[in-house]
Design an enzyme around this catalytic site. Sequence first.
Site, PDB file in Angstrom:
ATOM      1  CG  ASP A 171      -2.091   0.994   1.056  1.00 38.64           C
ATOM      2  OD1 ASP A 171      -2.469   1.270  -0.084  1.00 38.64           O
ATOM      3  OD2 ASP A 171      -2.578   1.499   2.076  1.00 38.64           O
ATOM      4  CB  CYS A 186     -26.087  -8.041  -3.734  1.00 37.35           C
ATOM      5  SG  CYS A 186     -25.858  -7.282  -2.108  1.00 37.35           S
ATOM      6  CB  CYS A 204     -21.519  -2.318  -1.073  1.00 32.64           C
ATOM      7  SG  CYS A 204     -21.514  -2.702  -2.842  1.00 32.64           S
ATOM      8  CB  CYS A 262     -14.925   7.861  -0.762  1.00 28.62           C
ATOM      9  SG  CYS A 262     -14.524   6.506   0.341  1.00 28.62           S
ATOM     10  CB  CYS A 275     -16.534   5.256   5.892  1.00 28.79           C
ATOM     11  SG  CYS A 275     -18.292   4.823   5.770  1.00 28.79           S
ATOM     12  CB  CYS A 292     -19.433   0.200   1.095  1.00 31.21           C
ATOM     13  SG  CYS A 292     -17.640   0.417   1.059  1.00 31.21           S
TER      14      CYS A 292
END
Length: 351
Positions: free
Chosen positions: A139, A196, A199, A219, A246, A249
């Site tokens: 990352d 679905c 999210c 976001c 957050c 989702c």
Amino acid sequence: MVNGAMTGDLTERIEEQARALGFAACGIASAGEDPVRAERLEQWLGEGHHGSMEWMEARAHHRRSPQGLWPEAQSVIALGMSYAPAHDPMALEAHRDRARISVYAQGKDYHDVVKKRLKALARWLVVERPEAQVKVFVDTAPVMEKPLGEAAGVGWQGKHTNLVSPEHGSWLFLGAIYTTLNLSPSQPQRDQCGSCRACLDSCPTDAFPSAYQLDARRCISYLTIEHKGPIAEEFREALGNRIYGCDDCLAVCPWNKFAQTANAARAYLPRAELTAPKLAELLALDDAGFRKVFSGSPIKRIGRNRFVRNCLYSAGNSGDANLIAPVEALQRDPDPVVAEAAEWALARLRA
């Protein structure tokens, strides 16, 4: 070059070693460029959905493929480490005097934990194959971990653009080992999101223009972590009491019912003071206090000013008159963004 039989045997032993080191998922992908992945990246950047994350665009040529970053790479070992929580990430939604911190940031910095184990796996691989060259990434480099994880069969990119595993749900930290070994690629998994929309419908700020697309500029994770300066007023109320990231989702994904509490639970054990912190105490943090409280935490990366800015927006959303005094004290903060956030919060609390 390693022949096919030896490659298959080595791949199995890589997976076994990865599991022994605490990785929940492991797969192999080619290091070559995938035109579809590269085109999606260019489209996302072209639409400006990366917001102020200039590094995404500046090193797009490195992100297009592993070989764009390291031409000698032949294969990618994609790995996932579960951080599935033992508690409901949405439980604090109604407790507005408390702050909500994303599950992944409640314990040790995942960069340190995952990278340490990636290095251990890379060292093992070099012992097994002395001719191998390796590089490890978590990352902090121009690496497209999610598309590579999808190509390697670790999971599929769901409608929220995060990787979804049928065994581990949405709770995976991702890492990658690039290697000069030519390993047999794993079989990619089939997208199983179906019809679905959980999210997409759960997002408080409508950050998904459509399924499989994320506009980072809307976001909450981007706004509370990456975005510098004031957050646009249209988003402030939607932040609720989220002060760092957050989980909405991710938390609502039905595939999480198969996820077990993280197998690396000790590494990611939430710190008691970060599971349900009081906004009043967080608002009182000066720079030294902030550094002390968040030592060894990924939260430390955003700095005290941005963190307190987020806490002030949450205070303004709380409706808690007991927060007026600590908010008033921040009206005179040297940072103009913090001072402006305090004014906004006071206006709402007094109303």
